[in-house]
Design a protein around this motif. Structure first.
Motif, PDB file in Angstrom:
ATOM      1  N   TRP A   1     -28.262  26.976 -27.528  1.00  0.00           N
ATOM      2  CA  TRP A   1     -27.539  28.235 -27.760  1.00  0.00           C
ATOM      3  C   TRP A   1     -26.166  28.059 -27.136  1.00  0.00           C
ATOM      4  N   MET A   2     -25.157  27.949 -27.980  1.00  0.00           N
ATOM      5  CA  MET A   2     -23.831  27.616 -27.464  1.00  0.00           C
ATOM      6  C   MET A   2     -22.844  28.715 -27.877  1.00  0.00           C
ATOM      7  N   PRO A   3     -22.472  29.584 -26.940  1.00  0.00           N
ATOM      8  CA  PRO A   3     -21.610  30.711 -27.311  1.00  0.00           C
ATOM      9  C   PRO A   3     -20.134  30.324 -27.298  1.00  0.00           C
TER      10      PRO A   3
ATOM     11  N   LYS B   1     -28.769  29.127 -18.941  1.00  0.00           N
ATOM     12  CA  LYS B   1     -27.470  28.469 -19.059  1.00  0.00           C
ATOM     13  C   LYS B   1     -27.372  27.312 -18.064  1.00  0.00           C
TER      14      LYS B   1
ATOM     15  N   ALA C   1     -18.894  23.490 -21.780  1.00  0.00           N
ATOM     16  CA  ALA C   1     -19.951  23.517 -22.802  1.00  0.00           C
ATOM     17  C   ALA C   1     -21.329  23.465 -22.145  1.00  0.00           C
TER      18      ALA C   1
ATOM     19  N   GLN D   1     -22.067  26.675 -20.143  1.00  0.00           N
ATOM     20  CA  GLN D   1     -22.274  27.926 -20.881  1.00  0.00           C
ATOM     21  C   GLN D   1     -23.451  27.897 -21.829  1.00  0.00           C
ATOM     22  N   MET D   2     -23.915  26.693 -22.194  1.00  0.00           N
ATOM     23  CA  MET D   2     -24.953  26.694 -23.222  1.00  0.00           C
ATOM     24  C   MET D   2     -26.343  26.880 -22.631  1.00  0.00           C
ATOM     25  N   MET D   3     -27.225  27.402 -23.490  1.00  0.00           N
ATOM     26  CA  MET D   3     -28.612  27.584 -23.071  1.00  0.00           C
ATOM     27  C   MET D   3     -29.465  26.550 -23.761  1.00  0.00           C
TER      28      MET D   3
END
Lengths: 183, 319
Positions: A35-37, B2, B168, B171-173
């Motif tokens: 999941w990359m916002p 995250k 990156a 912030q990414m999950m």
């Protein structure tokens, strides 16, 4: 199976949380997810988007420039992401607020009048769940029960009483989605 | 979870005693996670939002001096502010963990992911001839695991360890499996393990432990520097980490770390589908750098393309 999705719209439409629910649903059925916002200025008003990947295999790049599915919820995102759908892929959008409809002929295009439906059901905040329902009707990549588990996981407990409302929104999205073009 | 949150949770779980930091995008979730999680209730860990990055790194100097397990985090401009402190920490041989969730530069740059702090990280960053142990995660899982690894190395060699993440990864999950909670060391255990150098309170049977990076006697400072260099050599011999993906039969090998390595993995996959024999070499420790391994490729492979997120820095370092 690998499904690469971009969800794009305005901040506040629930774009990021919809992506989060999808990602958690994938985890619930033991798949790999990322999941990359888009964060930063986008988060502070204006457009928001998130790339979600659900796969049976280890996910390599979390950032992409072509997608199996684009879920588009405003005109700016339409301008930006219509071109990025892979040929034969899916573009799902809410026509509300769209002045220039998609013109590509090599992709499958679907409409869901989610904003209108959410207003009709008086579940304005579940607008994104109507869209999610529409998407899952087109691509049932995660099972219904896992979506509910995903919802539970991504919503703080104090909002768990709203889950039935979200379920209603999801199933109405499934009902009202319509295909407007076949690839 | 995250990447930023995973690092904070990992710090709590590996029994860290203190975190001192100051918010900056794209790293703010580290401090936010600590504040939400209230580790002072879980393990007794101290969390403090300092008045600035410089204050935070000096709190690290203080905490590390007493043999405590302390960490700080920031993003590029904030890490630049910490360089003086890092130099002092390296000079005084203090163990600590510093997290840099890199964003674009130079100057304030932007808040998008970047790898442009590569040179600053692997050359030490501040004044004086010193090194940091630099480890670069390329997933949320590694973000968590490397906090533990960084603390282990930091205490093993009494060296500041830097986790080089980026916007990156931060912030990414992704899915992450966390290791079990480890107990924080008691004061008695700290004295037992680190009493030989840390300021844990002088006892009658030993001299005072003095933590300083100042030595005005030239010969003694020279000896100190020689000893530091010997320590760095030992780390270079023993602590290099890397990952090879499809390198065995590859004609060409991409060298990339962190987020770039993830993207290059996709490139390798696409190339392989077309019958191009491409491989990926991912340095995990950036200092010590797996240069011997890469030099070996020179004899057998046709070429080494390198992604340009780092532009000049990465390429020139080992080419």
């Amino acid at each position: 199976m690998t499904e690469e999705i971009i969800i794009a719209g305005f901040g506040g439409q629930g774009v990021l949380s919809m992506g989060k629910i999808l990602a958690y649903s994938g985890i619930m059925q033991d798949q790999e997810v990322s999941w990359m916002p888009a964060y930063g200025p986008e988060m502070r008003g204006g457009t928001a988007n998130v790339t979600v990947i659900i796969s049976d295999e280890r996910i390599n790049s979390p950032v992409l420039n072509a997608y199996d599915t684009a879920i588009i919820l405003n005109q700016q995102s339409m301008n930006k992401f219509e071109e990025t759908v892979k040929p034969g892929g899916v573009l799902l959008y809410d026509p509300n607020g769209i002045s220039k409809h998609p013109t590509r002929t090599d992709i499958n295009i679907y409409q869901v009048e989610a904003a209108a439906e959410a207003a009709r059901l008086k579940v304005g905040k579940s607008f994104n769940m109507v869209v999610l329902g529409a998407y899952l009707k087109i691509k049932p990549i995660v099972e219904h029960e896992n979506v509910i588990k995903g919802l539970k996981k991504s919503l703080p407990e104090r909002y768990h009483h709203l889950i039935p409302m979200n379920e209603t929104a999801i199933s109405s999205g499934e009902k009202i989605v319509k295909q407007t073009q076949k690839a | 979870m995250k990447g930023n949150e995973a690092m904070a949770e990992a710090a709590i779980r590996c029994g860290a005693d203190g975190y001192f930091g100051y918010p900056i995008t794209p790293q703010s979730e580290v401090l936010e996670y600590f504040m939400a999680e209230e580790p002072w209730n879980r393990t007794g860990m101290v969390v403090l939002q300092a008045e600035s990055e410089i204050a935070a790194i000096n709190m690290i100097y203080g905490g590390a001096s007493t043999g405590k397990k302390v960490l700080t985090s920031s993003s590029s401009p904030g890490i630049s502010l910490k360089q003086e402190g890092l130099s002092y920490l390296a000079g005084a041989e203090l163990p600590c963990v510093v997290i840099n969730v890199v964003r674009g530069g130079p100057g304030l740059g932007d808040i998008q992911p970047a790898q442009s702090d590569y040179f600053q990280s692997v050359k030490g960053g501040g004044h004086g001839d010193y090194k940091l142990f630099v480890i670069a995660p390329s997933s949320v899982q590694e973000s968590a695991d490397f906090v533990k690894k960084a603390f282990d190395i930091a205490f093993k060699y009494r060296i500041p360890a830097l986790i080089l993440s980026d916007g990156a990864i931060g912030q990414m999950m992704e899915k992450v499996e966390l290791f079990e909670q480890e107990e924080r060391l008691t004061d008695e255990q700290v004295i037992e393990k680190y009493g030989s150098w840390a300021t844990t309170g002088k006892t009658a049977d030993r001299e005072r432990n003095i933590i300083t990076s100042l030595d005005l006697i030239p010969e003694r400072l020279e000896d100190h520097n020689k000893q530091l260099q010997a320590k760095y050599k030992k780390i270079e011999e023993n602590e290099i980490m890397f990952e090879e993906i499809h390198c065995d039969d590859a004609d060409h090998i991409i060298v990339a770390y962190g987020t770039s390595a993830r993207i290059c993995q996709k490139t390798v996959q696409l190339a392989r589908e077309k019958g191009i024999k491409l491989g990926l070499m991912r340095p995990i420790t950036l200092w010590p750098f797996p240069k011997k391994k890469i030099a070996e490729y020179g004899d057998t492979k046709k070429g080494i393309p390198t992604p340009d997120e780092v532009l000049t820095a990465f390429e020139k370092h080992f080419m």
